[in-house]
Scaffold this motif. Sequence first.
Motif, PDB file in Angstrom:
ATOM      1  N   LEU A  97       1.008  -1.145  -0.176  1.00 30.65           N
ATOM      2  CA  LEU A  97      -0.159   0.068  -0.279  1.00 30.65           C
ATOM      3  C   LEU A  97       0.891   1.282   0.120  1.00 30.65           C
ATOM      4  CD1 LEU A  97      -3.030  -0.868   2.466  1.00 30.65           C
ATOM      5  CD2 LEU A  97      -3.022  -0.601  -0.062  1.00 30.65           C
ATOM      6  N   GLN A  98       2.102   1.370   0.852  1.00 31.18           N
ATOM      7  CA  GLN A  98       2.869   2.464   0.778  1.00 31.18           C
ATOM      8  C   GLN A  98       3.523   2.624  -0.388  1.00 31.18           C
ATOM      9  OE1 GLN A  98       3.615   1.041   5.383  1.00 31.18           O
ATOM     10  NE2 GLN A  98       5.324   2.500   4.512  1.00 31.18           N
ATOM     11  N   VAL A  99       4.042   1.651  -0.977  1.00 27.66           N
ATOM     12  CA  VAL A  99       4.720   1.789  -2.543  1.00 27.66           C
ATOM     13  C   VAL A  99       3.587   2.413  -3.447  1.00 27.66           C
ATOM     14  CG1 VAL A  99       5.667   0.524  -4.408  1.00 27.66           C
ATOM     15  CG2 VAL A  99       6.418   0.170  -2.188  1.00 27.66           C
ATOM     16  N   LEU A 100       2.394   1.911  -3.424  1.00 29.25           N
ATOM     17  CA  LEU A 100       1.269   2.120  -4.562  1.00 29.25           C
ATOM     18  C   LEU A 100       0.924   3.452  -4.178  1.00 29.25           C
ATOM     19  CD1 LEU A 100      -1.000  -1.089  -4.573  1.00 29.25           C
ATOM     20  CD2 LEU A 100       0.774  -0.042  -6.447  1.00 29.25           C
ATOM     21  N   LEU A 101       0.625   3.966  -2.969  1.00 31.05           N
ATOM     22  CA  LEU A 101       0.382   5.362  -2.333  1.00 31.05           C
ATOM     23  C   LEU A 101       1.233   6.393  -2.612  1.00 31.05           C
ATOM     24  CD1 LEU A 101      -1.777   4.626   0.861  1.00 31.05           C
ATOM     25  CD2 LEU A 101      -2.845   5.579  -1.336  1.00 31.05           C
ATOM     26  N   GLY A 135       0.115   8.613   5.981  1.00 28.99           N
ATOM     27  CA  GLY A 135      -1.113   8.280   5.957  1.00 28.99           C
ATOM     28  C   GLY A 135      -2.151   9.221   6.343  1.00 28.99           C
ATOM     29  N   LEU A 136      -1.694  10.039   7.343  1.00 27.69           N
ATOM     30  CA  LEU A 136      -2.755  10.884   7.858  1.00 27.69           C
ATOM     31  C   LEU A 136      -2.708  12.196   6.988  1.00 27.69           C
ATOM     32  CD1 LEU A 136      -4.127  12.196  10.333  1.00 27.69           C
ATOM     33  CD2 LEU A 136      -2.070  13.186  11.258  1.00 27.69           C
ATOM     34  N   PHE A 137      -1.504  12.490   6.282  1.00 25.27           N
ATOM     35  CA  PHE A 137      -1.481  13.658   5.156  1.00 25.27           C
ATOM     36  C   PHE A 137      -2.494  12.969   4.134  1.00 25.27           C
ATOM     37  CE2 PHE A 137       2.674  15.800   6.226  1.00 25.27           C
ATOM     38  CZ  PHE A 137       2.137  16.181   7.497  1.00 25.27           C
ATOM     39  N   ILE A 138      -2.451  11.914   3.708  1.00 25.84           N
ATOM     40  CA  ILE A 138      -3.620  11.409   2.670  1.00 25.84           C
ATOM     41  C   ILE A 138      -4.662  11.552   2.928  1.00 25.84           C
ATOM     42  CG2 ILE A 138      -3.816   9.347   1.257  1.00 25.84           C
ATOM     43  CD1 ILE A 138      -0.843   8.839   1.199  1.00 25.84           C
ATOM     44  N   VAL A 139      -5.202  10.792   4.424  1.00 26.14           N
ATOM     45  CA  VAL A 139      -6.525  11.138   4.712  1.00 26.14           C
ATOM     46  C   VAL A 139      -6.895  12.559   4.695  1.00 26.14           C
ATOM     47  CG1 VAL A 139      -7.994  10.809   6.863  1.00 26.14           C
ATOM     48  CG2 VAL A 139      -6.376   8.811   6.057  1.00 26.14           C
ATOM     49  N   ALA A 140      -6.315  13.513   5.302  1.00 25.19           N
ATOM     50  CA  ALA A 140      -6.909  14.785   5.294  1.00 25.19           C
ATOM     51  C   ALA A 140      -6.803  15.406   3.866  1.00 25.19           C
ATOM     52  CB  ALA A 140      -5.666  15.696   6.143  1.00 25.19           C
ATOM     53  N   THR A 141      -6.097  15.176   3.032  1.00 29.63           N
ATOM     54  CA  THR A 141      -5.891  15.751   1.652  1.00 29.63           C
ATOM     55  C   THR A 141      -7.233  15.018   1.051  1.00 29.63           C
ATOM     56  OG1 THR A 141      -3.465  15.890   1.624  1.00 29.63           O
ATOM     57  CG2 THR A 141      -4.655  15.729  -0.323  1.00 29.63           C
ATOM     58  N   MET A 142      -7.568  13.613   1.105  1.00 25.15           N
ATOM     59  CA  MET A 142      -8.707  13.362   0.561  1.00 25.15           C
ATOM     60  C   MET A 142     -10.160  13.644   1.106  1.00 25.15           C
ATOM     61  SD  MET A 142      -7.570  11.648  -2.207  1.00 25.15           S
ATOM     62  CE  MET A 142      -6.442  12.987  -2.202  1.00 25.15           C
ATOM     63  N   ILE A 143     -10.116  13.889   2.319  1.00 27.00           N
ATOM     64  CA  ILE A 143     -11.012  14.422   2.995  1.00 27.00           C
ATOM     65  C   ILE A 143     -11.420  15.917   2.130  1.00 27.00           C
ATOM     66  CG2 ILE A 143     -12.250  15.401   4.907  1.00 27.00           C
ATOM     67  CD1 ILE A 143     -10.871  13.059   6.466  1.00 27.00           C
ATOM     68  N   GLY A 144     -10.477  16.679   1.912  1.00 33.92           N
ATOM     69  CA  GLY A 144     -10.605  18.022   1.261  1.00 33.92           C
ATOM     70  C   GLY A 144     -11.028  17.896  -0.139  1.00 33.92           C
ATOM     71  N   ALA A 145     -10.589  16.755  -0.758  1.00 40.13           N
ATOM     72  CA  ALA A 145     -11.191  16.509  -2.199  1.00 40.13           C
ATOM     73  C   ALA A 145     -12.342  16.106  -2.219  1.00 40.13           C
ATOM     74  CB  ALA A 145      -9.972  15.339  -2.882  1.00 40.13           C
ATOM     75  N   ILE A 146     -12.885  15.249  -1.371  1.00 44.46           N
ATOM     76  CA  ILE A 146     -14.417  14.643  -1.309  1.00 44.46           C
ATOM     77  C   ILE A 146     -15.087  15.854  -1.013  1.00 44.46           C
ATOM     78  CG2 ILE A 146     -15.954  13.268  -0.223  1.00 44.46           C
ATOM     79  CD1 ILE A 146     -13.543  11.254   0.365  1.00 44.46           C
ATOM     80  N   ILE A 185     -11.605   5.973  -2.485  1.00 43.68           N
ATOM     81  CA  ILE A 185     -10.600   4.853  -2.516  1.00 43.68           C
ATOM     82  C   ILE A 185      -9.195   5.145  -2.115  1.00 43.68           C
ATOM     83  CG2 ILE A 185      -9.258   3.311  -3.993  1.00 43.68           C
ATOM     84  CD1 ILE A 185     -11.687   3.178  -5.979  1.00 43.68           C
ATOM     85  N   LEU A 186      -8.644   6.359  -2.339  1.00 46.09           N
ATOM     86  CA  LEU A 186      -7.146   6.624  -1.770  1.00 46.09           C
ATOM     87  C   LEU A 186      -7.663   7.171  -0.075  1.00 46.09           C
ATOM     88  CD1 LEU A 186      -6.058   9.049  -4.731  1.00 46.09           C
ATOM     89  CD2 LEU A 186      -5.348   6.630  -3.818  1.00 46.09           C
ATOM     90  N   LEU A 187      -8.862   7.690   0.069  1.00 44.18           N
ATOM     91  CA  LEU A 187      -8.938   7.937   1.471  1.00 44.18           C
ATOM     92  C   LEU A 187      -8.908   6.673   2.227  1.00 44.18           C
ATOM     93  CD1 LEU A 187     -10.062   9.635   4.042  1.00 44.18           C
ATOM     94  CD2 LEU A 187     -12.131   9.234   3.261  1.00 44.18           C
ATOM     95  N   ILE A 188      -9.383   5.592   1.816  1.00 46.99           N
ATOM     96  CA  ILE A 188      -9.763   4.215   2.480  1.00 46.99           C
ATOM     97  C   ILE A 188      -8.455   3.633   2.484  1.00 46.99           C
ATOM     98  CG2 ILE A 188     -10.389   1.830   2.428  1.00 46.99           C
ATOM     99  CD1 ILE A 188     -13.064   3.095   1.205  1.00 46.99           C
ATOM    100  N   LEU A 189      -7.506   3.706   1.537  1.00 49.61           N
ATOM    101  CA  LEU A 189      -6.142   3.252   1.413  1.00 49.61           C
ATOM    102  C   LEU A 189      -4.995   3.742   2.260  1.00 49.61           C
ATOM    103  CD1 LEU A 189      -5.524   2.426  -2.306  1.00 49.61           C
ATOM    104  CD2 LEU A 189      -6.299   0.837  -0.272  1.00 49.61           C
ATOM    105  N   LEU A 220      -2.433   4.488   7.825  1.00 50.75           N
ATOM    106  CA  LEU A 220      -2.331   5.123   9.060  1.00 50.75           C
ATOM    107  C   LEU A 220      -2.700   4.121  10.065  1.00 50.75           C
ATOM    108  CD1 LEU A 220      -2.262   7.676  10.959  1.00 50.75           C
ATOM    109  CD2 LEU A 220      -4.862   8.028  10.175  1.00 50.75           C
ATOM    110  N   LEU A 221      -3.582   3.368  10.237  1.00 50.53           N
ATOM    111  CA  LEU A 221      -4.362   2.294  11.162  1.00 50.53           C
ATOM    112  C   LEU A 221      -2.836   1.343  11.239  1.00 50.53           C
ATOM    113  CD1 LEU A 221      -7.985   2.243  10.409  1.00 50.53           C
ATOM    114  CD2 LEU A 221      -7.052   3.490  12.358  1.00 50.53           C
TER     115      LEU A 221
END
Length: 117
Positions: free
Chosen positions: A8-12, A71-82, A100-104, A109-110
């Motif tokens: 997941l980290q490589v893909l993200l 992961g936290l930055f990705i989650v925050a960014t994708m919340i903004g995108a949504i 999908i990116l938010l979930i990944l 993060l978890l």
Amino acid sequence: MTVLSIVLQVLLGLGFLMFGLIKFGLKQMVDGFKHYGYPGWFRVFTGLVEVISAALVIAGIWNETLAAWGGLFIVATMIGAIFTHIKIKDTVKSMMMPIILLILGLIVLLINFGSLL
């Protein structure tokens, strides 16, 4: 570190590196951010956050704390995108990639959350 987390980290990381870099000047991104009602500096800022997120999740292969922050930055960014897609009354289909990116990002993060404590 689990194989799932590494994959997941490589893909993200690679995806967000690409997404971030294209925000620095691709005409579609310039036009898209205008359509969303955002100024040019916000497109550049978003691209920078995505490149930093990419670097963090890739470096997180060797350091779980960095993976968690990425992961936290990705989650925050994708919340903004949504929320942006909701703001312009976009279709759910248009929101699928950020969802999908938010979930990944949330999974990364978890998996690595314990290193933040």
